[in-house]
Scaffold this motif. Structure first.
Motif, PDB file in Angstrom:
ATOM      1  N   THR A 203      28.016  19.061  -2.766  1.00  0.00           N
ATOM      2  CA  THR A 203      28.691  19.852  -3.662  1.00  0.00           C
ATOM      3  C   THR A 203      28.051  21.577  -4.314  1.00  0.00           C
ATOM      4  OG1 THR A 203      29.145  18.897  -4.296  1.00  0.00           O
ATOM      5  CG2 THR A 203      29.487  19.658  -6.303  1.00  0.00           C
ATOM      6  N   TYR A 204      27.996  22.885  -4.201  1.00  0.00           N
ATOM      7  CA  TYR A 204      27.671  23.597  -4.617  1.00  0.00           C
ATOM      8  C   TYR A 204      28.496  24.343  -6.353  1.00  0.00           C
ATOM      9  CZ  TYR A 204      26.014  28.893  -5.290  1.00  0.00           C
ATOM     10  OH  TYR A 204      26.376  30.455  -5.864  1.00  0.00           O
ATOM     11  N   ASN A 205      27.506  24.050  -7.364  1.00  0.00           N
ATOM     12  CA  ASN A 205      28.288  24.246  -8.695  1.00  0.00           C
ATOM     13  C   ASN A 205      27.613  26.366  -8.806  1.00  0.00           C
ATOM     14  OD1 ASN A 205      27.941  25.487 -11.649  1.00  0.00           O
ATOM     15  ND2 ASN A 205      26.947  22.450 -11.555  1.00  0.00           N
ATOM     16  N   ASN A 206      28.882  26.979  -8.761  1.00  0.00           N
ATOM     17  CA  ASN A 206      28.788  28.313  -8.644  1.00  0.00           C
ATOM     18  C   ASN A 206      28.209  28.880 -10.290  1.00  0.00           C
ATOM     19  OD1 ASN A 206      29.204  30.313  -7.609  1.00  0.00           O
ATOM     20  ND2 ASN A 206      31.206  31.060  -9.339  1.00  0.00           N
TER      21      ASN A 206
ATOM     22  N   HIS B 136      34.387  25.678 -11.096  1.00  0.00           N
ATOM     23  CA  HIS B 136      32.743  25.903 -11.192  1.00  0.00           C
ATOM     24  C   HIS B 136      31.945  25.560 -10.179  1.00  0.00           C
ATOM     25  CE1 HIS B 136      32.514  22.813 -13.622  1.00  0.00           C
ATOM     26  NE2 HIS B 136      31.368  23.295 -13.207  1.00  0.00           N
ATOM     27  N   LEU B 137      33.010  24.643  -9.144  1.00  0.00           N
ATOM     28  CA  LEU B 137      32.565  23.629  -8.057  1.00  0.00           C
ATOM     29  C   LEU B 137      33.407  23.340  -7.145  1.00  0.00           C
ATOM     30  CD1 LEU B 137      31.674  20.220 -10.692  1.00  0.00           C
ATOM     31  CD2 LEU B 137      29.747  21.827  -9.612  1.00  0.00           C
ATOM     32  N   PHE B 138      32.139  23.225  -5.612  1.00  0.00           N
ATOM     33  CA  PHE B 138      33.066  23.757  -4.879  1.00  0.00           C
ATOM     34  C   PHE B 138      32.455  22.366  -3.791  1.00  0.00           C
ATOM     35  CE2 PHE B 138      33.231  27.827  -6.560  1.00  0.00           C
ATOM     36  CZ  PHE B 138      34.816  28.480  -6.252  1.00  0.00           C
ATOM     37  N   GLN B 139      32.899  21.778  -3.234  1.00  0.00           N
ATOM     38  CA  GLN B 139      32.539  20.740  -2.127  1.00  0.00           C
ATOM     39  C   GLN B 139      32.154  21.446  -0.486  1.00  0.00           C
ATOM     40  OE1 GLN B 139      36.431  20.473  -3.599  1.00  0.00           O
ATOM     41  NE2 GLN B 139      34.561  19.243  -5.459  1.00  0.00           N
ATOM     42  N   LEU B 140      31.630  21.968  -0.411  1.00  0.00           N
ATOM     43  CA  LEU B 140      31.227  22.175   1.486  1.00  0.00           C
ATOM     44  C   LEU B 140      31.089  21.191   2.785  1.00  0.00           C
ATOM     45  CD1 LEU B 140      28.128  24.580   0.036  1.00  0.00           C
ATOM     46  CD2 LEU B 140      30.353  25.277   0.420  1.00  0.00           C
ATOM     47  N   TRP B 141      31.501  21.116   3.227  1.00  0.00           N
ATOM     48  CA  TRP B 141      32.253  20.255   4.422  1.00  0.00           C
ATOM     49  C   TRP B 141      31.576  20.505   5.717  1.00  0.00           C
ATOM     50  CZ3 TRP B 141      33.724  15.910   2.715  1.00  0.00           C
ATOM     51  CH2 TRP B 141      35.005  15.646   1.470  1.00  0.00           C
ATOM     52  N   PHE B 142      30.444  20.214   5.894  1.00  0.00           N
ATOM     53  CA  PHE B 142      29.668  20.341   7.360  1.00  0.00           C
ATOM     54  C   PHE B 142      30.357  19.412   8.286  1.00  0.00           C
ATOM     55  CE2 PHE B 142      27.322  22.282   4.007  1.00  0.00           C
ATOM     56  CZ  PHE B 142      27.143  23.968   5.085  1.00  0.00           C
TER      57      PHE B 142
ATOM     58  N   ARG C 290      15.156  20.292   1.041  1.00  0.00           N
ATOM     59  CA  ARG C 290      14.619  21.508   0.772  1.00  0.00           C
ATOM     60  C   ARG C 290      15.693  22.223  -0.610  1.00  0.00           C
ATOM     61  NH1 ARG C 290      11.944  26.088   4.569  1.00  0.00           N
ATOM     62  NH2 ARG C 290       9.650  24.382   4.731  1.00  0.00           N
ATOM     63  N   GLU C 291      15.293  22.714  -1.093  1.00  0.00           N
ATOM     64  CA  GLU C 291      16.138  22.826  -2.839  1.00  0.00           C
ATOM     65  C   GLU C 291      16.973  24.020  -1.791  1.00  0.00           C
ATOM     66  OE1 GLU C 291      15.974  23.985  -7.026  1.00  0.00           O
ATOM     67  OE2 GLU C 291      15.103  22.347  -6.841  1.00  0.00           O
ATOM     68  N   ASN C 292      18.278  23.796  -2.294  1.00  0.00           N
ATOM     69  CA  ASN C 292      18.986  25.037  -1.776  1.00  0.00           C
ATOM     70  C   ASN C 292      19.254  25.606  -0.383  1.00  0.00           C
ATOM     71  OD1 ASN C 292      20.367  25.223  -4.495  1.00  0.00           O
ATOM     72  ND2 ASN C 292      19.336  26.567  -5.234  1.00  0.00           N
ATOM     73  N   GLU C 293      19.072  24.726   0.259  1.00  0.00           N
ATOM     74  CA  GLU C 293      18.772  24.894   1.713  1.00  0.00           C
ATOM     75  C   GLU C 293      19.728  23.705   2.277  1.00  0.00           C
ATOM     76  OE1 GLU C 293      15.288  25.687   3.785  1.00  0.00           O
ATOM     77  OE2 GLU C 293      14.975  26.984   2.322  1.00  0.00           O
ATOM     78  N   ILE C 294      20.573  24.861   4.110  1.00  0.00           N
ATOM     79  CA  ILE C 294      21.555  23.110   4.178  1.00  0.00           C
ATOM     80  C   ILE C 294      20.450  22.834   5.829  1.00  0.00           C
ATOM     81  CG2 ILE C 294      23.477  22.954   5.187  1.00  0.00           C
ATOM     82  CD1 ILE C 294      24.044  22.585   2.212  1.00  0.00           C
ATOM     83  N   PRO C 295      20.334  21.723   5.975  1.00  0.00           N
ATOM     84  CA  PRO C 295      19.337  21.983   7.532  1.00  0.00           C
ATOM     85  C   PRO C 295      20.334  22.522   8.129  1.00  0.00           C
ATOM     86  CG  PRO C 295      19.542  20.011   5.905  1.00  0.00           C
ATOM     87  CD  PRO C 295      20.426  20.751   5.361  1.00  0.00           C
ATOM     88  N   ALA C 296      20.540  22.778   9.417  1.00  0.00           N
ATOM     89  CA  ALA C 296      20.896  23.162  10.500  1.00  0.00           C
ATOM     90  C   ALA C 296      21.729  22.103  11.346  1.00  0.00           C
ATOM     91  CB  ALA C 296      19.610  24.073  11.792  1.00  0.00           C
ATOM     92  N   ALA C 297      20.931  21.000  11.270  1.00  0.00           N
ATOM     93  CA  ALA C 297      20.627  19.303  12.237  1.00  0.00           C
ATOM     94  C   ALA C 297      22.169  19.499  11.879  1.00  0.00           C
ATOM     95  CB  ALA C 297      19.935  18.497  11.881  1.00  0.00           C
ATOM     96  N   TRP C 298      23.361  19.438   9.996  1.00  0.00           N
ATOM     97  CA  TRP C 298      24.300  19.302   9.358  1.00  0.00           C
ATOM     98  C   TRP C 298      25.522  20.238  10.473  1.00  0.00           C
ATOM     99  CZ3 TRP C 298      24.632  19.363   3.867  1.00  0.00           C
ATOM    100  CH2 TRP C 298      23.146  18.666   3.044  1.00  0.00           C
ATOM    101  N   GLY C 299      24.465  21.125  11.205  1.00  0.00           N
ATOM    102  CA  GLY C 299      26.214  21.667  12.247  1.00  0.00           C
ATOM    103  C   GLY C 299      26.872  22.223  11.468  1.00  0.00           C
TER     104      GLY C 299
END
Length: 104
Positions: free
Chosen positions: A81-84, A64-70, A42-51
């Motif tokens: 990557t999140y584009n602020n 303006h770019l952030f890397q989110l690590w799960f 789903r667009e702009n949603e992180i699955p809970a299974a990613w931890g």
């Protein structure tokens, strides 16, 4: 005589340019590199299974770019990557799979 010198100079320059040129390295297209990618369901949603979110990083050249690590329960790591500027997640995440056990 000057015409001969000019032609010789031109020939030397052409030979030097040909010898000194090296092919540019070829980079894979996005998603075609060594690490697998996983599309967001789903667009702009992180699955809970990613931890759990374990880190957020940023390159100062792209503020303006952030890397989110799960990290999931198997120890595999996903980076999305999140584009602020656009307030939007990229459509896929890179997966770094781990073998041999989960979290310590």
């Amino acid at each position: 005589m000057s015409r001969r010198v000019a032609l010789t100079t031109l020939l030397v320059l052409l030979i030097a340019a040909t010898v000194s040129c090296q092919p540019m390295p070829e980079f894979p297209e996005p998603g075609q590199g060594g690490l697998p990618a996983e599309d967001l369901a789903r667009e702009n949603e992180i699955p809970a299974a990613w931890g759990r979110l374990v880190a957020v990083t940023n390159d100062p050249n792209f503020g303006h770019l952030f890397q989110l690590w799960f990290e999931d329960t198997d120890g595999s790591v996903r980076m999305v990557t999140y584009n602020n500027r656009w307030q939007q997640l990229s459509g896929s995440a890179v997966i770094i799979r781990r073998t041999g056990g989960g979290q310590p």
